[in-house]
Design an enzyme around this catalytic site. Sequence first.
Site, PDB file in Angstrom:
ATOM      1  N   HIS B  55       0.820  -1.213   0.000  1.00 14.79           N
ATOM      2  CA  HIS B  55       0.000   0.000   0.000  1.00 14.79           C
ATOM      3  C   HIS B  55       0.857   1.268   0.000  1.00 14.79           C
ATOM      4  O   HIS B  55       0.410   2.322   0.439  1.00 14.79           O
ATOM      5  CB  HIS B  55      -0.926   0.013   1.218  1.00 14.79           C
ATOM      6  N   HIS B 217      -7.371  -4.290  -1.057  1.00  5.29           N
ATOM      7  CA  HIS B 217      -6.763  -5.576  -1.401  1.00  5.29           C
ATOM      8  C   HIS B 217      -7.515  -6.212  -2.555  1.00  5.29           C
ATOM      9  O   HIS B 217      -7.400  -7.400  -2.801  1.00  5.29           O
ATOM     10  CB  HIS B 217      -6.801  -6.535  -0.212  1.00  5.29           C
TER      11      HIS B 217
END
Lengths: 209, 368
Positions: B55, B217
């Site tokens: 991320h 995700h």
Amino acid sequence: MLTKKNVLIWFEKSADAMAEHKQELHLLDAAIGDGDHGINMNRGFGKLALELPVMGAMTLQEIFKHAGMVLLSTVGGASGPLYGTLFLKGAATVGTSEALDASAVLTFFDAGVEGLVARGRTEENDKTMYDVWAPVLREYELCLEAEMEFVEILAACVCAAEVGMKATIPMLARKGRASYLGERSIGHQDPGATSSYYLINALYESIRE
Amino acid sequence: MKKLINNPSDVVNEQLLGLAAAHPELHLSLAPRYVCRKDIPQGKVAVVSGGGSGHDPLHCGYVGFGMLDGACPGEIFTSPTPDQMYECAKHVDRGAGVLFIVKNYTGDVLNFETSAELCKMDGIQVQCILIDDDVAVKGGGHTSGRRGVGLTVLAEKIVGAAAQAGYSLGACADLCRRINQNGRSMGVALSSCIIPEAGETTFLLDNDEIELGIGIHGEQGVERRCMASVDILVELMVEHIFSDPEYVRVAREMNSASGEWEDVQLVSTPFSRGESFIVLVNGMGGTPPGELYGVYRKFAELCDEKGVSIKRNLVGTYISSLEMQGCSITMLRADDEMVRLWDARAVTPGLCFPSCDDVTSCGTSNAD
């Protein structure tokens, strides 16, 4: 009696089972979770198997504590803290005993599963590993009251675990990533319940031999 | 799969080694894995976060002056383990306690809570505050609740500034909880990301399809629909945020007096006219900056129409999902204290405040 030697064999058999069923756990998790349960359990129990020589020199309580810490730090995901907590909380009941009788094993699992439930904030029918542990503990208690042999108690617990595991198939998931699927989680067996079944089965096998 | 990587299983460690090489002001530990500041003052509350990798710049890229003191990266999209947070907390604690900022994913929550208990046993004061801002998750009560997404960036900035300014652990925790109750996010994906170890796309979208409400995700959102213009997509996202009703849920926090866990009810009230916001238009990793400004243009226009005021904005890639194409919009209903802390100085690899024209912070020569 559950001796130190039994416990080490239990861990070894658990590691074998997680390696053997890695793909099955992966596929169960890929269907309703994020697909890492097989990899994670295999990594964690594989690490535990590597620690067995070191653990041979420890006391029973230290063995369970060490197992808890190894699982906590190597499994990852949600299962790491859950299985880790089970062993750490269970270890706290062992004291200085070098072997646990059938009644002490129940005390161990009662405390361990209580810790697991507190950590996961789970109830029965949430479609989690607790749907295996709850009926297993009930079965264990009944067998103990009926004064059955330790190995027979464990055999009965394996049956209860299998029933509990399969009972997760029609359940609607209320915990973990599967919960976001809502109705679509129905019809799939819970991966955590499945790995718990293998863990209980490995315990039975370690005593049966 | 074409990625600038060697062996997929080495990706996380190799990238962290690169981060540490580029930023010698950071300390990197690989076993257990965490990144932390080297220059944390005595008596300052330490702010620590963590989660699955993939991320970037979240979380390791936000370690530095005025933001995080430590970050604990797991494998790609997999929670870190309690030993990481425990060792990191021990390393960064300066006697004033440690605040864990935790995105609401079951794995993250359980691992952070376990590490908080380990810290407590060592006499380290610790608190866990949850971020759960993704309005794409409906029916929170019957699931594990809303996911933590873009609001995490704003929380790390603002709470990091508060800790730097000398706030106590309790005050940092209260501020972080208030941020969480006043923030909402919504995302959209135009393409899937590829996890290196998996080697293939996480989900499949046709050429003309998008996933509205995507998670960071690649989790499913609220709707898979056909591609549309940026104006239409931004309208849809903004509509989800503004039409989101009151959201009530229960989080677990540590009682500071007893050290026991207790359930805390959190309430997020809907946004309405006349309110002020700090906003983030965030890229998912595969969307160029220009397109994000295209998003911001329409978003600012809609905010104007709805009668809300944007006090501060951030446009760029701040919480990504590997190479996913798409974006998210985060709105934080901000009071004066939040805005003041937002403007405070921060110097991290991923975010510099108030701007990069300060010689001492960012090394440019524009020193008039």
